[in-house]
Write an enzyme that holds these catalytic residues in place. Structure first.
Site, short mmCIF file in Angstrom:
data_model
loop_
_atom_site.label_atom_id
_atom_site.label_comp_id
_atom_site.label_asym_id
_atom_site.label_seq_id
_atom_site.Cartn_x
_atom_site.Cartn_y
_atom_site.Cartn_z
N ALA A 157 -3.86 14.63 5.58
CA ALA A 157 -3.62 13.38 6.30
C ALA A 157 -2.58 12.55 5.58
CB ALA A 157 -4.93 12.59 6.40
N LEU A 205 -4.98 9.04 8.03
CA LEU A 205 -6.26 8.35 8.07
C LEU A 205 -6.06 6.89 7.67
CD1 LEU A 205 -8.53 11.11 6.52
CD2 LEU A 205 -8.56 10.27 8.89
N LYS A 233 -9.21 -0.50 -6.03
CA LYS A 233 -9.26 0.17 -4.75
C LYS A 233 -10.62 0.79 -4.50
CE LYS A 233 -7.85 1.97 -0.97
NZ LYS A 233 -6.63 2.20 -0.20
N HIS A 249 1.58 5.38 -1.69
CA HIS A 249 1.20 6.56 -2.49
C HIS A 249 2.47 7.15 -3.08
CE1 HIS A 249 -2.88 6.65 -0.79
NE2 HIS A 249 -2.28 6.18 0.29
N LEU A 250 2.54 7.16 -4.40
CA LEU A 250 3.70 7.75 -5.07
C LEU A 250 3.41 9.14 -5.64
CD1 LEU A 250 5.29 4.76 -7.06
CD2 LEU A 250 6.20 5.90 -5.02
N ARG A 251 2.13 9.51 -5.71
CA ARG A 251 1.74 10.80 -6.30
C ARG A 251 2.18 10.88 -7.76
NH1 ARG A 251 -1.33 10.74 -1.84
NH2 ARG A 251 -0.35 11.64 0.00
N HIS A 256 -4.56 -0.72 5.74
CA HIS A 256 -4.13 0.05 6.91
C HIS A 256 -5.07 -0.10 8.11
CE1 HIS A 256 -6.94 2.85 5.15
NE2 HIS A 256 -6.09 3.50 4.40
N ASP A 300 1.52 2.55 3.53
CA ASP A 300 0.67 3.73 3.37
C ASP A 300 1.52 5.00 3.42
OD1 ASP A 300 -1.59 5.24 2.95
OD2 ASP A 300 -2.24 5.19 5.04
N HIS A 352 0.88 -1.19 0.00
CA HIS A 352 0.00 0.00 0.00
C HIS A 352 0.90 1.23 0.00
CE1 HIS A 352 -3.74 2.25 1.58
NE2 HIS A 352 -2.82 3.16 1.33
N ASN A 379 -5.18 7.26 -5.95
CA ASN A 379 -5.91 8.48 -5.58
C ASN A 379 -5.18 9.75 -6.01
OD1 ASN A 379 -3.96 8.02 -3.56
ND2 ASN A 379 -5.15 9.11 -2.00
N HIS A 402 -10.34 1.01 1.68
CA HIS A 402 -10.15 1.99 2.76
C HIS A 402 -11.38 1.86 3.65
CE1 HIS A 402 -8.78 5.85 4.62
NE2 HIS A 402 -10.02 5.76 5.08
N HIS A 447 3.02 14.40 1.82
CA HIS A 447 2.44 15.73 1.58
C HIS A 447 3.55 16.71 1.94
CE1 HIS A 447 -1.78 14.40 1.23
NE2 HIS A 447 -1.50 13.54 2.20
N1 LIG Z 1 -3.39 7.61 4.79
C1 LIG Z 1 -3.55 8.89 4.70
O1 LIG Z 1 -3.65 9.58 5.73
N2 LIG Z 1 -3.57 9.53 3.51
C2 LIG Z 1 -3.57 8.92 2.21
C3 LIG Z 1 -4.90 8.35 1.82
C4 LIG Z 1 -5.26 7.05 2.49
O2 LIG Z 1 -4.52 6.08 2.41
O3 LIG Z 1 -6.32 6.96 3.11
C5 LIG Z 1 -3.13 9.97 1.20
O4 LIG Z 1 -3.32 9.77 -0.01
O5 LIG Z 1 -2.58 10.99 1.60
ZN LIG Z 2 -3.12 5.10 1.72
ZN LIG Z 3 -6.71 4.87 2.95
#
Ligand SMILES: NC(=O)N[C@@H](CC(=O)O)C(=O)O
Ligand SMILES: [Zn+2]
Ligand SMILES: [Zn+2]
Length: 351
Positions: free
Chosen positions: A266, A222, A102, A18-20, A177, A250, A16, A44, A139, A254
């Site tokens: 978050a 989150l 997802k 996030h690479l943006r 998560h 996760d 899990h 996302n 999620h 940011h």
């Molecule tokens: N975990 C987080 O707090 N943020 C994640 C989104 C997610 O995994 O719910 C994000 O994309 O920033």
């Molecule tokens: Zn996430």
């Molecule tokens: Zn999530």
């Protein structure tokens, strides 16, 4: 008691991540690619990665952003919307492009506005996924404003997840998560087609870290961290050797300006120091021997993929890692576990 100073594991995977995109992708990807062989890439983005064509284009951007010589495979996901077409999902799966779909309840978390509100509208897609063996990553938080934010995961299990799994019995589901003992217990009680990812930070922080003695936005993510008893349940699950629990960091970068403001984002950025922190936590639990299962084996078993042949070695001693990384949009703070990890990654071998 004798201690060990070196630990060699199969190269881990992150189930899990996030690479943006764009500059942020280029800044954070090298940190994951150096320690992890594969990762499930969260969809996302803004706009989200909804179709097979979107996923193909995003994968190409990730591959283009990889440092020279990196050995890393992005495992792509599609963002489930009420307009998602079963046929497009099935095609993306058959071609090998997509490893999971997802589900974000609409409004549950960062960039989830296009998520699902009416679960009846995605029934057809979920049935098709069950037929073809494509897992659903969830999620798991309700979005009902009447439900306390600390209860949203437990309520989701009762109100949404359990009914959904009954409506589509063969569907493989990953509870992403998990943050509660209810999440742990639900996985343990339902051995069929069910697994859960656990993050690095939820093994380390409870809700006091966010709120006691001052508000600490870098610990806000989150689902939000819960009481200490839940953190302990997660540690017990992660170190238990039960193969249905596996690592999903996760890691969710940011920029500091986006986190440190009246309405901060978050997410915790854990890609650079996850392995040192995990080794520290597993050693504290007397379970270093379970780390390879959690970080390198259980996830690929769940997804039906072969384990990695490459190895990674951890050696006793503090890691030398930055507290922040720079990006053109501003610095991103690396998750601070509140202790200096006893371990660092000392060697990475390709076989
Ligand atoms: N975990 C987080 O707090 N943020 C994640 C989104 C997610 O995994 O719910 C994000 O994309 O920033
Ligand atoms: Zn996430
Ligand atoms: Zn999530």
């Amino acid at each position: 008691m004798s201690t060990i100073d070196h630990l060699t594991l199969r190269r881990p995977d992150d189930w899990h991540l996030h690479l943006r995109d764009g500059d942020m992708l280029r800044a954070v990807l090298p940190w994951t690619a150096r320690d992890f062989a594969r990762a499930i890439i969260m969809p996302n983005l803004v706009p989200p990665v909804v179709t097979g064509a979107d996923a193909e284009a995003y994968r190409a951007r990730i591959l283009a952003a990889l440092p020279e010589g990196a050995d890393f495979t992005p495992l792509m996901t599609l963002y489930l919307t009420e307009a998602t077409e079963a046929e497009d999902v099935a095609r993306a799966h058959a071609s090998g492009l997509v490893t999971a779909v997802k589900l974000y309840p609409a409004g549950a978390t960062t960039n989830s506005a296009s998520g699902v509100t009416d679960f009846a509208r995605v029934q057809g897609v979920l049935e098709r996924m069950a037929e073809i063996g494509l897992p659903l990553c969830v999620h798991g938080e309700v979005t009902d404003p009447a439900v306390d934010i600390f209860d949203r995961e437990a309520v989701f299990i009762d109100r949404v997840l359990d009914p959904l799994r009954r409506r589509v019995p063969g569907l493989k589901v990953v509870m992403e998560h998990i943050t509660t003992s209810q999440g742990v217990d639900y996985v343990k009680a339902h051995p069929e087609h069910l697994g859960a990812t656990i993050t690095t930070h939820h093994l380390v922080i409870n809700r006091n870290h966010i709120l006691a003695g001052g508000i600490r936005p870098h610990y806000y993510c989150l689902p939000v961290a819960k009481r200490e008893e839940h953190r302990l349940a997660l540690r017990a699950a992660a170190t238990s050797g039960d193969a249905r629990f596996f690592l999903g960091t996760d890691s969710a970068p940011h920029t500091d300006p986006a986190k440190l403001q009246p309405c901060g984002c978050a997410g915790c950025f854990t890609a650079p120091n996850t392995l040192p922190i995990l080794a520290h936590v597993f050693e504290e639990e007397g379970a270093l021997g379970q780390l390879e299962g959690f970080a390198s084996l259980n996830g690929s078993t769940f997804y039906g993929l072969p384990p990695n042949e490459a190895r990674i070695t951890l050696t006793r001693g503090a890691p030398d890692l930055p507290g922040q990384i720079e990006t053109p949009d501003g610095p991103v703070t690396v998750f601070d576990p509140g202790f200096v990890p006893n371990w660092h990654v000392s060697a990475r071998s390709s076989c």
